[in-house]
Design a protein around this motif. Sequence first.
Motif, PDB file in Angstrom:
ATOM      1  N   SER A 139       0.874   7.482  -6.190  1.00  0.00           N
ATOM      2  CA  SER A 139       0.411   6.490  -7.149  1.00  0.00           C
ATOM      3  C   SER A 139       0.391   5.096  -6.547  1.00  0.00           C
ATOM      4  O   SER A 139      -0.488   4.281  -6.852  1.00  0.00           O
ATOM      5  N   GLU A 140       1.349   4.806  -5.658  1.00  0.00           N
ATOM      6  CA  GLU A 140       1.354   3.499  -5.008  1.00  0.00           C
ATOM      7  C   GLU A 140       0.179   3.370  -4.048  1.00  0.00           C
ATOM      8  O   GLU A 140      -0.464   2.325  -3.981  1.00  0.00           O
ATOM      9  N   VAL A 141      -0.088   4.433  -3.295  1.00  0.00           N
ATOM     10  CA  VAL A 141      -1.214   4.395  -2.360  1.00  0.00           C
ATOM     11  C   VAL A 141      -2.522   4.158  -3.111  1.00  0.00           C
ATOM     12  O   VAL A 141      -3.418   3.460  -2.629  1.00  0.00           O
ATOM     13  N   ARG A 142      -2.627   4.704  -4.312  1.00  0.00           N
ATOM     14  CA  ARG A 142      -3.845   4.506  -5.099  1.00  0.00           C
ATOM     15  C   ARG A 142      -4.052   3.056  -5.497  1.00  0.00           C
ATOM     16  O   ARG A 142      -5.171   2.645  -5.816  1.00  0.00           O
ATOM     17  N   SER A 143      -2.983   2.289  -5.497  1.00  0.00           N
ATOM     18  CA  SER A 143      -3.095   0.876  -5.861  1.00  0.00           C
ATOM     19  C   SER A 143      -3.465  -0.008  -4.674  1.00  0.00           C
ATOM     20  O   SER A 143      -3.686  -1.203  -4.836  1.00  0.00           O
ATOM     21  N   TRP A 144      -3.502   0.561  -3.486  1.00  0.00           N
ATOM     22  CA  TRP A 144      -3.855  -0.216  -2.303  1.00  0.00           C
ATOM     23  C   TRP A 144      -5.333  -0.595  -2.341  1.00  0.00           C
ATOM     24  O   TRP A 144      -6.113  -0.047  -3.119  1.00  0.00           O
ATOM     25  N   HIS A 145      -5.709  -1.514  -1.476  1.00  0.00           N
ATOM     26  CA  HIS A 145      -7.089  -2.015  -1.410  1.00  0.00           C
ATOM     27  C   HIS A 145      -8.044  -0.859  -1.103  1.00  0.00           C
ATOM     28  O   HIS A 145      -8.021  -0.286  -0.017  1.00  0.00           O
ATOM     29  N   ARG A 146      -8.892  -0.515  -2.063  1.00  0.00           N
ATOM     30  CA  ARG A 146      -9.700   0.704  -1.946  1.00  0.00           C
ATOM     31  C   ARG A 146     -10.744   0.663  -0.830  1.00  0.00           C
ATOM     32  O   ARG A 146     -10.898   1.648  -0.092  1.00  0.00           O
ATOM     33  N   PRO A 147     -11.528  -0.421  -0.694  1.00  0.00           N
ATOM     34  CA  PRO A 147     -12.491  -0.431   0.423  1.00  0.00           C
ATOM     35  C   PRO A 147     -11.819  -0.247   1.777  1.00  0.00           C
ATOM     36  O   PRO A 147     -12.351   0.452   2.653  1.00  0.00           O
ATOM     37  N   LEU A 148     -10.652  -0.860   1.948  1.00  0.00           N
ATOM     38  CA  LEU A 148      -9.938  -0.685   3.207  1.00  0.00           C
ATOM     39  C   LEU A 148      -9.454   0.748   3.365  1.00  0.00           C
ATOM     40  O   LEU A 148      -9.473   1.303   4.473  1.00  0.00           O
ATOM     41  N   MET A 149      -9.034   1.382   2.272  1.00  0.00           N
ATOM     42  CA  MET A 149      -8.587   2.764   2.351  1.00  0.00           C
ATOM     43  C   MET A 149      -9.752   3.715   2.639  1.00  0.00           C
ATOM     44  O   MET A 149      -9.577   4.746   3.293  1.00  0.00           O
ATOM     45  N   VAL A 150     -10.950   3.362   2.148  1.00  0.00           N
ATOM     46  CA  VAL A 150     -12.138   4.145   2.514  1.00  0.00           C
ATOM     47  C   VAL A 150     -12.376   4.047   4.017  1.00  0.00           C
ATOM     48  O   VAL A 150     -12.667   5.050   4.692  1.00  0.00           O
ATOM     49  N   MET A 151     -12.251   2.824   4.544  1.00  0.00           N
ATOM     50  CA  MET A 151     -12.400   2.643   5.985  1.00  0.00           C
ATOM     51  C   MET A 151     -11.337   3.442   6.741  1.00  0.00           C
ATOM     52  O   MET A 151     -11.632   4.098   7.747  1.00  0.00           O
ATOM     53  N   VAL A 152     -10.087   3.395   6.262  1.00  0.00           N
ATOM     54  CA  VAL A 152      -8.999   4.119   6.916  1.00  0.00           C
ATOM     55  C   VAL A 152      -9.283   5.622   6.918  1.00  0.00           C
ATOM     56  O   VAL A 152      -9.074   6.312   7.931  1.00  0.00           O
ATOM     57  N   ALA A 153      -9.779   6.136   5.794  1.00  0.00           N
ATOM     58  CA  ALA A 153     -10.098   7.565   5.716  1.00  0.00           C
ATOM     59  C   ALA A 153     -11.197   7.935   6.704  1.00  0.00           C
ATOM     60  O   ALA A 153     -11.128   8.980   7.375  1.00  0.00           O
ATOM     61  N   ALA A 154     -12.229   7.079   6.793  1.00  0.00           N
ATOM     62  CA  ALA A 154     -13.319   7.341   7.736  1.00  0.00           C
ATOM     63  C   ALA A 154     -12.809   7.305   9.177  1.00  0.00           C
ATOM     64  O   ALA A 154     -13.198   8.137  10.017  1.00  0.00           O
ATOM     65  N   MET A 155     -11.932   6.336   9.473  1.00  0.00           N
ATOM     66  CA  MET A 155     -11.374   6.236  10.820  1.00  0.00           C
ATOM     67  C   MET A 155     -10.489   7.440  11.133  1.00  0.00           C
ATOM     68  O   MET A 155     -10.460   7.926  12.273  1.00  0.00           O
ATOM     69  N   PHE A 185      -7.725   1.115  14.111  1.00  0.00           N
ATOM     70  CA  PHE A 185      -8.188   0.676  12.798  1.00  0.00           C
ATOM     71  C   PHE A 185      -7.473   1.413  11.674  1.00  0.00           C
ATOM     72  O   PHE A 185      -7.331   0.864  10.578  1.00  0.00           O
ATOM     73  N   VAL A 186      -7.033   2.631  11.905  1.00  0.00           N
ATOM     74  CA  VAL A 186      -6.220   3.325  10.898  1.00  0.00           C
ATOM     75  C   VAL A 186      -4.926   2.550  10.659  1.00  0.00           C
ATOM     76  O   VAL A 186      -4.536   2.278   9.511  1.00  0.00           O
ATOM     77  N   LEU A 187      -4.254   2.171  11.725  1.00  0.00           N
ATOM     78  CA  LEU A 187      -2.985   1.455  11.609  1.00  0.00           C
ATOM     79  C   LEU A 187      -3.164   0.079  10.980  1.00  0.00           C
ATOM     80  O   LEU A 187      -2.468  -0.290  10.025  1.00  0.00           O
ATOM     81  N   TYR A 188      -4.115  -0.683  11.518  1.00  0.00           N
ATOM     82  CA  TYR A 188      -4.293  -2.054  11.033  1.00  0.00           C
ATOM     83  C   TYR A 188      -4.889  -2.064   9.630  1.00  0.00           C
ATOM     84  O   TYR A 188      -4.477  -2.845   8.771  1.00  0.00           O
ATOM     85  N   GLY A 189      -5.859  -1.184   9.372  1.00  0.00           N
ATOM     86  CA  GLY A 189      -6.492  -1.129   8.060  1.00  0.00           C
ATOM     87  C   GLY A 189      -5.520  -0.719   6.971  1.00  0.00           C
ATOM     88  O   GLY A 189      -5.521  -1.280   5.866  1.00  0.00           O
ATOM     89  N   ALA A 190      -4.666   0.277   7.243  1.00  0.00           N
ATOM     90  CA  ALA A 190      -3.677   0.717   6.263  1.00  0.00           C
ATOM     91  C   ALA A 190      -2.673  -0.394   5.965  1.00  0.00           C
ATOM     92  O   ALA A 190      -2.238  -0.573   4.819  1.00  0.00           O
ATOM     93  N   THR A 191      -2.304  -1.159   6.991  1.00  0.00           N
ATOM     94  CA  THR A 191      -1.377  -2.275   6.789  1.00  0.00           C
ATOM     95  C   THR A 191      -1.992  -3.334   5.874  1.00  0.00           C
ATOM     96  O   THR A 191      -1.346  -3.829   4.950  1.00  0.00           O
TER      97      THR A 191
END
Length: 342
Positions: A17-33, A67-73
């Motif tokens: 639930s906390e991860v869902r509250s993170w910045h969504r566009p960045l999480m889309v980028m993280v998933a793609a990376m 980008f996974v590391l930096y984007g997730a941060t």
Amino acid sequence: MENRPLQLGDPLSITVSEVRSWHRPLMVMVAAMACLVVVAGVGLVVDGRELLHESIWAKPFKFAVSFVLYGATLAWMLPKLRRARRTMWTLGTVFAATGLVDVGFIAIQAARGTYSHFNVNTDPFNQIGQKVFSSGVIGLFGASLLIAVMLLFQKVGERPLTWALRAGIGLATLGMAVAFFIVGASSEGRRTVEDAYGRPVTLSGAHGVGVPDGGGMPITNWSTQGGDLRVPHFLGLHAIQVFVLAVLVLGVLAARVTWLRSERVRARLTGVVILGYTGIFVITAWQALRGQSLVHPDAATWTAFGATAAMTALLAVVTVVAARRPVPTVGRHRRELALRAG
């Protein structure tokens, strides 16, 4: 779930639930990376094509991991900021979009068996792609710079975490800025090399300072013969992960070590980590600009590293000794009252 900064005693586990509250566009980028990490990782094993004696998938693999590391941060951090939330959200979206475009171009060029960096071939796809790629680098740098500046005007929870995020984003921005000097610092002019199919490709510039690219260290491919600005670029970009990890470790230790429960002590120790790491960043940038390989430091570089290590250790010892010094009864009573009032 309410977005709030980490505090002493918070669990290190992260709920869905906390991860869902993170910045969504960045999480889309993280998933793609993350998907690219898998694809490029498979490519490293099954695809024998090479560029300058390195797998064509090595560069997209390294960029995707980074980008996974930096984007997730960033995705975790931005929702916790209390001021200019809409502006911060926009900056995060800009970073996510430009990151997808830039790393996407790197991956496509790798799949084509050719170079993404320094490639000045005149085929239409490369020419258009290089312009988009260059503008994307500026977008990544600009978004990070604005986030770093805006972080200076707000507090994120306790002082250790605030200092870690401010210094981490600041060094990440400097690490990105180093990338702008790579072409200028390189002594390599235009040269012709072969792509993965043996076709000629014209490159203008190189990552190395004083030496051509190729034949570097395992995995990183950093030059073993001359300077390489990718070293400080990497250290700067991932400083924020190191600093936040230091804050988390100090928070965990504070549950067992009494004198670490003081926010001031943990803030000072975090500052020591920041100071020492920044010194390493500066030294590696200076070393690379002098055309010196990371693995072949001269006496001046060793002296600089030694002085940085000694100063960092000294400050850490002074901080620990002062923190463990017994507090007079009156002083302890006043401090307890202050803590309760706070």
